[in-house]
Motif scaffolding. Structure first.
Motif, PDB file in Angstrom:
ATOM      1  N   UNK A  68       5.813 -25.297   9.440  1.00 33.01           N
ATOM      2  CA  UNK A  68       5.583 -26.725   9.628  1.00 33.01           C
ATOM      3  C   UNK A  68       4.189 -27.163   9.199  1.00 33.01           C
ATOM      4  N   UNK A  69       3.438 -26.266   8.618  1.00 31.02           N
ATOM      5  CA  UNK A  69       2.061 -26.551   8.243  1.00 31.02           C
ATOM      6  C   UNK A  69       1.977 -27.720   7.261  1.00 31.02           C
ATOM      7  N   UNK A  70       1.309 -28.794   7.679  1.00 28.89           N
ATOM      8  CA  UNK A  70       1.058 -29.922   6.796  1.00 28.89           C
ATOM      9  C   UNK A  70       2.288 -30.715   6.391  1.00 28.89           C
ATOM     10  N   UNK A  71       3.397 -30.574   7.087  1.00 29.40           N
ATOM     11  CA  UNK A  71       4.617 -31.271   6.711  1.00 29.40           C
ATOM     12  C   UNK A  71       4.752 -32.539   7.534  1.00 29.40           C
ATOM     13  N   UNK A  72       4.979 -33.632   6.866  1.00 31.25           N
ATOM     14  CA  UNK A  72       5.182 -34.937   7.495  1.00 31.25           C
ATOM     15  C   UNK A  72       6.451 -34.880   8.354  1.00 31.25           C
ATOM     16  N   UNK A  73       6.453 -35.597   9.478  1.00 31.96           N
ATOM     17  CA  UNK A  73       7.624 -35.608  10.358  1.00 31.96           C
ATOM     18  C   UNK A  73       8.874 -36.138   9.671  1.00 31.96           C
ATOM     19  N   UNK A  74       8.701 -36.991   8.649  1.00 34.30           N
ATOM     20  CA  UNK A  74       9.857 -37.567   7.970  1.00 34.30           C
ATOM     21  C   UNK A  74      10.383 -36.652   6.853  1.00 34.30           C
ATOM     22  N   UNK A  75       9.692 -35.555   6.605  1.00 35.51           N
ATOM     23  CA  UNK A  75      10.104 -34.635   5.542  1.00 35.51           C
ATOM     24  C   UNK A  75      11.365 -33.875   5.957  1.00 35.51           C
ATOM     25  N   UNK A  76      12.155 -33.529   4.954  1.00 36.89           N
ATOM     26  CA  UNK A  76      13.394 -32.765   5.196  1.00 36.89           C
ATOM     27  C   UNK A  76      13.377 -31.490   4.366  1.00 36.89           C
ATOM     28  N   UNK A  77      13.989 -30.440   4.902  1.00 35.03           N
ATOM     29  CA  UNK A  77      14.171 -29.187   4.163  1.00 35.03           C
ATOM     30  C   UNK A  77      15.577 -29.243   3.571  1.00 35.03           C
ATOM     31  N   UNK A  78      15.677 -29.050   2.262  1.00 32.12           N
ATOM     32  CA  UNK A  78      16.960 -29.109   1.568  1.00 32.12           C
ATOM     33  C   UNK A  78      17.046 -27.966   0.562  1.00 32.12           C
ATOM     34  N   UNK A  79      18.247 -27.675   0.132  1.00 34.01           N
ATOM     35  CA  UNK A  79      18.461 -26.686  -0.926  1.00 34.01           C
ATOM     36  C   UNK A  79      18.393 -27.444  -2.249  1.00 34.01           C
ATOM     37  N   UNK A  80      17.535 -26.998  -3.155  1.00 26.42           N
ATOM     38  CA  UNK A  80      17.287 -27.752  -4.390  1.00 26.42           C
ATOM     39  C   UNK A  80      18.550 -28.012  -5.208  1.00 26.42           C
ATOM     40  N   UNK A  81      19.436 -27.063  -5.330  1.00 30.69           N
ATOM     41  CA  UNK A  81      20.659 -27.246  -6.122  1.00 30.69           C
ATOM     42  C   UNK A  81      21.528 -28.339  -5.497  1.00 30.69           C
ATOM     43  N   UNK A  82      21.660 -28.311  -4.194  1.00 31.77           N
ATOM     44  CA  UNK A  82      22.465 -29.298  -3.474  1.00 31.77           C
ATOM     45  C   UNK A  82      21.835 -30.691  -3.606  1.00 31.77           C
ATOM     46  N   UNK A  83      20.538 -30.767  -3.378  1.00 24.66           N
ATOM     47  CA  UNK A  83      19.830 -32.052  -3.431  1.00 24.66           C
ATOM     48  C   UNK A  83      19.818 -32.635  -4.846  1.00 24.66           C
ATOM     49  N   UNK A  84      19.475 -31.839  -5.836  1.00 19.45           N
ATOM     50  CA  UNK A  84      19.335 -32.335  -7.208  1.00 19.45           C
ATOM     51  C   UNK A  84      20.639 -32.808  -7.819  1.00 19.45           C
ATOM     52  N   UNK A  85      21.748 -32.186  -7.436  1.00 14.83           N
ATOM     53  CA  UNK A  85      23.033 -32.511  -8.053  1.00 14.83           C
ATOM     54  C   UNK A  85      23.982 -33.214  -7.085  1.00 14.83           C
ATOM     55  N   UNK A  86      23.453 -33.623  -5.939  1.00 14.85           N
ATOM     56  CA  UNK A  86      24.194 -34.383  -4.936  1.00 14.85           C
ATOM     57  C   UNK A  86      25.503 -33.693  -4.530  1.00 14.85           C
ATOM     58  N   UNK A  87      25.434 -32.376  -4.353  1.00 10.80           N
ATOM     59  CA  UNK A  87      26.605 -31.638  -3.895  1.00 10.80           C
ATOM     60  C   UNK A  87      26.837 -31.953  -2.420  1.00 10.80           C
ATOM     61  N   UNK A  88      28.092 -31.862  -2.007  1.00 14.05           N
ATOM     62  CA  UNK A  88      28.471 -32.196  -0.642  1.00 14.05           C
ATOM     63  C   UNK A  88      29.157 -30.986  -0.021  1.00 14.05           C
ATOM     64  N   UNK A  89      28.622 -30.544   1.126  1.00 13.86           N
ATOM     65  CA  UNK A  89      29.208 -29.380   1.779  1.00 13.86           C
ATOM     66  C   UNK A  89      30.576 -29.732   2.347  1.00 13.86           C
ATOM     67  N   UNK A  90      31.502 -28.792   2.207  1.00  8.96           N
ATOM     68  CA  UNK A  90      32.842 -28.943   2.745  1.00  8.96           C
ATOM     69  C   UNK A  90      33.227 -27.624   3.399  1.00  8.96           C
ATOM     70  N   UNK A  91      34.371 -27.577   4.051  1.00  5.18           N
ATOM     71  CA  UNK A  91      34.774 -26.352   4.735  1.00  5.18           C
ATOM     72  C   UNK A  91      36.186 -25.950   4.338  1.00  5.18           C
ATOM     73  N   UNK A  92      36.386 -24.657   4.292  1.00  6.69           N
ATOM     74  CA  UNK A  92      37.705 -24.083   4.041  1.00  6.69           C
ATOM     75  C   UNK A  92      37.901 -22.895   4.949  1.00  6.69           C
TER      76      UNK A  92
END
Length: 182
Positions: A68-92
């Motif tokens: 959490x060092x130096x991270x703004x409270x509004x910041x989010x942790x995301x997976x770059x591939x998912x975020x960059x290509x707007x992938x949506x998690x689903x379940x099977x």
């Protein structure tokens, strides 16, 4: 990759689902390779983004820093591939995945018969072996992602964590994608 007055010109490929047009991945990731002539494997990274969606940091746990060092409270942790290509998690569960997979294989086979008939035999042979040896044998290890349209008949990305890894690997079925140079 020639240079002009602005410097070198780099070319990148975006891979889109042949059925939905959804952007699924690009060749810009450090780990990008073809596996068994059937999937494209991409190494993802967990990144931190701010409210605007801008990457504001790497992976502190790998860089020896505090999470959490130096991270703004509004910041989010995301997976770059998912975020960059707007992938949506689903379940099977295994049964529903097999239903999806059989239908998807039929669609890809028909697509190949129309666009690249010489690829059909290799695709059918390689996909069955890959599915039984590498997907179904470790099915519970995967997370599943669709493209941004969330079309249940479109391409699927499979994510998994290799042993000891902090970031996931993604598999994309190459025959259900088309590459576009950008």
């Amino acid at each position: 990759e020639s240079a002009d007055a602005r410097g070198p010109v780099f070319k990148m490929y975006i891979y889109k689902d042949v059925f939905t047009g959804d952007e699924m991945l690009s060749d810009s990731y450090l780990h990008f390779k073809e596996i068994d002539d059937i999937v494209i494997e991409v190494g993802a990274k967990t990144i931190t983004i701010d409210d605007s969606g801008v990457n504001i940091g790497g992976n502190p746990s790998q860089e020896g820093g505090d999470e959490d060092e130096g991270v703004d409270d509004s910041a989010q942790r995301v997976i770059n591939v998912v975020h960059s290509h707007q992938l949506v998690q689903t379940q099977y569960d295994k049964k529903s995945f097999l239903g999806y997979f059989k239908a998807y294989l039929k669609r890809v086979t028909a697509h190949l018969e129309a666009t690249n008939p010489s690829r059909v035999e290799a695709f059918k042979k390689n996909i069955q072996k890959f599915a039984s040896e590498k997907i179904l044998s470790q099915f519970d290890e995967f997370s599943f992602y669709t493209g941004s349209s969330m079309d249940p008949e479109g391409a699927l990305a499979l994510a998994w964590y290799p042993p000891e890894a902090v970031d996931p690997m993604f598999w994309f079925f190459k025959d259900g994608l088309k590459a576009e140079k950008v």
